[in-house]
Write a protein that holds these residues in place. Structure first.
Motif, PDB file in Angstrom:
ATOM      1  N   GLY A 286      27.375  -5.898  10.801  1.00  0.00           N
ATOM      2  CA  GLY A 286      27.785  -7.252  11.148  1.00  0.00           C
ATOM      3  C   GLY A 286      29.287  -7.337  11.306  1.00  0.00           C
ATOM      4  N   GLY A 287      29.699  -8.216  12.192  1.00  0.00           N
ATOM      5  CA  GLY A 287      31.138  -8.407  12.388  1.00  0.00           C
ATOM      6  C   GLY A 287      31.631  -7.612  13.588  1.00  0.00           C
ATOM      7  N   THR A 288      32.706  -8.099  14.174  1.00  0.00           N
ATOM      8  CA  THR A 288      33.287  -7.440  15.333  1.00  0.00           C
ATOM      9  C   THR A 288      34.724  -7.081  15.017  1.00  0.00           C
ATOM     10  N   GLU A 289      35.124  -5.914  15.510  1.00  0.00           N
ATOM     11  CA  GLU A 289      36.513  -5.539  15.311  1.00  0.00           C
ATOM     12  C   GLU A 289      37.146  -5.197  16.632  1.00  0.00           C
ATOM     13  N   ARG A 290      38.421  -5.536  16.757  1.00  0.00           N
ATOM     14  CA  ARG A 290      39.130  -5.233  17.997  1.00  0.00           C
ATOM     15  C   ARG A 290      40.297  -4.321  17.687  1.00  0.00           C
ATOM     16  N   TYR A 291      40.447  -3.299  18.524  1.00  0.00           N
ATOM     17  CA  TYR A 291      41.574  -2.384  18.392  1.00  0.00           C
ATOM     18  C   TYR A 291      42.309  -2.317  19.704  1.00  0.00           C
ATOM     19  N   PHE A 292      43.627  -2.303  19.607  1.00  0.00           N
ATOM     20  CA  PHE A 292      44.406  -2.023  20.809  1.00  0.00           C
ATOM     21  C   PHE A 292      44.589  -0.510  20.860  1.00  0.00           C
ATOM     22  N   ILE A 293      44.201   0.093  21.969  1.00  0.00           N
ATOM     23  CA  ILE A 293      44.323   1.540  22.050  1.00  0.00           C
ATOM     24  C   ILE A 293      45.107   1.944  23.290  1.00  0.00           C
ATOM     25  N   ARG A 294      45.683   3.127  23.187  1.00  0.00           N
ATOM     26  CA  ARG A 294      46.494   3.639  24.292  1.00  0.00           C
ATOM     27  C   ARG A 294      46.298   5.129  24.407  1.00  0.00           C
ATOM     28  N   GLY A 295      46.014   5.559  25.618  1.00  0.00           N
ATOM     29  CA  GLY A 295      45.945   6.998  25.888  1.00  0.00           C
ATOM     30  C   GLY A 295      44.803   7.677  25.160  1.00  0.00           C
ATOM     31  N   GLY A 296      44.050   8.477  25.838  1.00  0.00           N
ATOM     32  CA  GLY A 296      42.986   9.199  25.181  1.00  0.00           C
ATOM     33  C   GLY A 296      41.709   9.139  25.986  1.00  0.00           C
ATOM     34  N   PHE A 297      40.606   9.475  25.349  1.00  0.00           N
ATOM     35  CA  PHE A 297      39.352   9.440  26.075  1.00  0.00           C
ATOM     36  C   PHE A 297      38.186   9.136  25.145  1.00  0.00           C
ATOM     37  N   ALA A 298      37.100   8.738  25.767  1.00  0.00           N
ATOM     38  CA  ALA A 298      35.893   8.398  25.022  1.00  0.00           C
ATOM     39  C   ALA A 298      34.812   9.381  25.410  1.00  0.00           C
ATOM     40  N   GLU A 299      34.038   9.794  24.436  1.00  0.00           N
ATOM     41  CA  GLU A 299      32.978  10.739  24.705  1.00  0.00           C
ATOM     42  C   GLU A 299      31.694  10.232  24.057  1.00  0.00           C
ATOM     43  N   ALA A 300      30.732   9.889  24.897  1.00  0.00           N
ATOM     44  CA  ALA A 300      29.441   9.454  24.366  1.00  0.00           C
ATOM     45  C   ALA A 300      28.475  10.606  24.541  1.00  0.00           C
TER      46      ALA A 300
ATOM     47  N   PRO B 135      24.879  12.815  22.513  1.00  0.00           N
ATOM     48  CA  PRO B 135      23.667  12.569  21.730  1.00  0.00           C
ATOM     49  C   PRO B 135      23.972  12.233  20.274  1.00  0.00           C
ATOM     50  N   LYS B 136      25.158  12.655  19.785  1.00  0.00           N
ATOM     51  CA  LYS B 136      25.479  12.404  18.380  1.00  0.00           C
ATOM     52  C   LYS B 136      26.102  11.040  18.163  1.00  0.00           C
ATOM     53  N   GLY B 137      26.477  10.381  19.236  1.00  0.00           N
ATOM     54  CA  GLY B 137      27.127   9.090  19.102  1.00  0.00           C
ATOM     55  C   GLY B 137      28.356   9.025  19.975  1.00  0.00           C
ATOM     56  N   LEU B 138      29.188   8.051  19.679  1.00  0.00           N
ATOM     57  CA  LEU B 138      30.367   7.843  20.507  1.00  0.00           C
ATOM     58  C   LEU B 138      31.626   8.209  19.729  1.00  0.00           C
ATOM     59  N   THR B 139      32.481   9.004  20.362  1.00  0.00           N
ATOM     60  CA  THR B 139      33.752   9.337  19.741  1.00  0.00           C
ATOM     61  C   THR B 139      34.859   8.876  20.661  1.00  0.00           C
ATOM     62  N   VAL B 140      35.802   8.134  20.116  1.00  0.00           N
ATOM     63  CA  VAL B 140      36.949   7.720  20.904  1.00  0.00           C
ATOM     64  C   VAL B 140      38.181   8.381  20.324  1.00  0.00           C
ATOM     65  N   LEU B 141      38.849   9.181  21.141  1.00  0.00           N
ATOM     66  CA  LEU B 141      40.103   9.800  20.717  1.00  0.00           C
ATOM     67  C   LEU B 141      41.244   9.024  21.373  1.00  0.00           C
ATOM     68  N   ALA B 142      42.060   8.377  20.575  1.00  0.00           N
ATOM     69  CA  ALA B 142      43.135   7.577  21.134  1.00  0.00           C
ATOM     70  C   ALA B 142      44.463   8.028  20.557  1.00  0.00           C
TER      71      ALA B 142
END
Lengths: 293, 135
Positions: free
Chosen positions: B58-72, B74-81
């Motif tokens: 529950g709940g929403t969070e917001r992050y400001f991110i810069r530079g990097g990539f997202a990888e979705a 089978p194990k889930g989502l990884t965001v490298l920022a």
């Protein structure tokens, strides 16, 4: 034979030294914990990055349009050695072991007829390499003013390296640093940055068979990630270095404290023996004086 | 209710977030996209912007991110920022100073290609600023 007063002074001075080494050991222990945490916190990012890049790189293997950062320039005439050491001494063999590894590599490259350029990160490496390889050192980066290495510090070095590569100043770039194993063991390591190599490629193995959709296409992602990877790898080596330095200093200072303790024991024994001898001598003088009467 | 998946937000300095999420909206280089459980494997670079996480708890969070990539995967989502800051902690002048840096980069660019790259970054930062103002 030193007099009693001399011995007392020696003991006092060794005690003062022991206090200093003891304090340095405790400071190093506190810093080590922080540095170790930072190094461990940085690991997931670097590992993920490596796994993803390794995945992408296999797709580009042997292709002609592979980016230069991955495939290299096709030559290996000019080698650049990025030697990362500490800014301070008094940490056992930490600095010298990194410098030695770099020096050996530089010597064998020079013997093989290659051109060697050295970039020193940290003052101590420069100090020990400038004596015999001073003409090969093209740049030094000082990190003295930085208390805790942040990513943008590594990024600055990274962008410098990228700029030099883009200007065609070298073909192969290797970074030298000390990998943190434990407090008593740090391993001087050489890691090739350009062309990129992926030693940890096996770890991302589970994701291997998956067909990814790329957005934008592979080439563009690779072109964006490869330069960033250089900064990430430099950042990782700086953090490992920081932890290793504190670990090395801690065990060096522990040794020094122990040695000082042994020395104090020896000196105290000597001092007591001499004091005893002096007393005996005085007694004999009094007694023989009394007998003569 | 949609299934949850493992979401990780990693910056070079540390692991910022690792928990179950039901939906994550990523500011991809070619537009925002939402990731939910069972998404097809995707790898995307990111532009500066706001990453929104709907947590499974529950709940929403917001992050400001810069530079990097997202990888979705089978194990889930990884965001490298390269940089990730919770929106609440972000100061307006921080972005402003980044924009100034970017403007300098554009001015100092030596050749056409690097100027173009710097200009893109600048544009992305300006976009991010306007997005943040509307929040």
């Amino acid at each position: 034979m030193p007099s009693l007063k001399d011995l007392r002074n020696r003991i006092a001075s060794v005690k003062a030294t022991q206090k200093i080494t003891k304090a340095m050991q405790m400071v190093a222990a506190a810093k080590l914990r922080r540095a170790q945490e930072a190094a461990e916190a940085a690991r997931p990012y670097a590992e993920r990055m490596e796994a993803v890049l390794a995945n992408l790189a296999t797709a580009f293997e042997g292709r002609e349009d592979a980016p230069a950062l991955l495939a290299g320039t096709g030559r290996d005439d000019v080698h650049m050695l990025l030697v990362a050491t500490a800014e301070r001494g008094l940490c056992g063999g930490f600095n010298s072991s990194i410098a030695k590894l770099a020096r050996d590599r530089a010597r064998s490259l020079i013997a093989a007829g290659k051109t060697v350029k050295i970039v020193c990160v940290g003052k101590k490496g420069f100090d020990s390499l400038k004596r015999d390889l001073g003409t090969h050192i093209v740049k030094t980066v000082e990190l003295r003013h930085i208390k805790r290495v942040a990513f943008h510090d590594a990024d600055e070095i990274g962008s410098m390296v990228r700029q030099m590569f883009a200007d065609g100043e070298f073909d192969v770039c290797t970074v030298f640093y000390s990998r943190f194993q434990s407090v008593i063991s740090q391993i001087p390591t050489a890691q090739q940055l350009i062309p990129a190599t992926f030693e940890g490629a096996g770890e991302g193995g589970a994701d291997r068979g998956v067909v990814y959709e790329y957005e934008p296409d592979e080439g563009e992602i690779l072109a964006e990630l490869l330069p960033r990877n250089i900064s990430v790898q430099i950042f990782r080596s700086l953090l490992e270095n920081a932890a290793s330095e504190q670990g090395a200093r801690m065990s060096a200072m522990d040794n020094a404290t122990r040695n000082a303790g042994e020395m104090i024991d020896k000196l105290t024994l000597n001092y007591n023996r001499q004091r005893q001898a002096q007393i005996t001598k005085e007694l004999i003088e009094i007694i023989s004086g009394a007998e003569a009467l | 209710m949609a299934g949850a998946f493992q979401f990780e937000l990693v910056s070079p300095e540390r692991l910022l977030l690792s928990e179950e999420a039901t939906e994550v909206v990523v500011p991809g280089a070619e537009g925002e996209f939402g990731i939910m459980a069972g998404h097809a494997p995707v790898m995307s670079t990111m532009r500066p912007g706001v990453l929104r996480v709907v947590r499974a708890a529950g709940g929403t969070e917001r992050y400001f991110i810069r530079g990097g990539f997202a990888e979705a995967g089978p194990k889930g989502l990884t965001v490298l920022a390269e940089m990730a800051v919770p929106v609440e902690d972000l100061k307006a002048d921080e972005i402003a100073s980044q924009i100034r840096d970017a403007e300098e980069d554009v001015r100092d660019a030596k050749d056409e290609a690097s100027r173009e790259r710097a200009a893109t970054v600048l544009q992305q930062l300006r976009d991010a600023e306007t997005v943040l103002k509307t929040l």
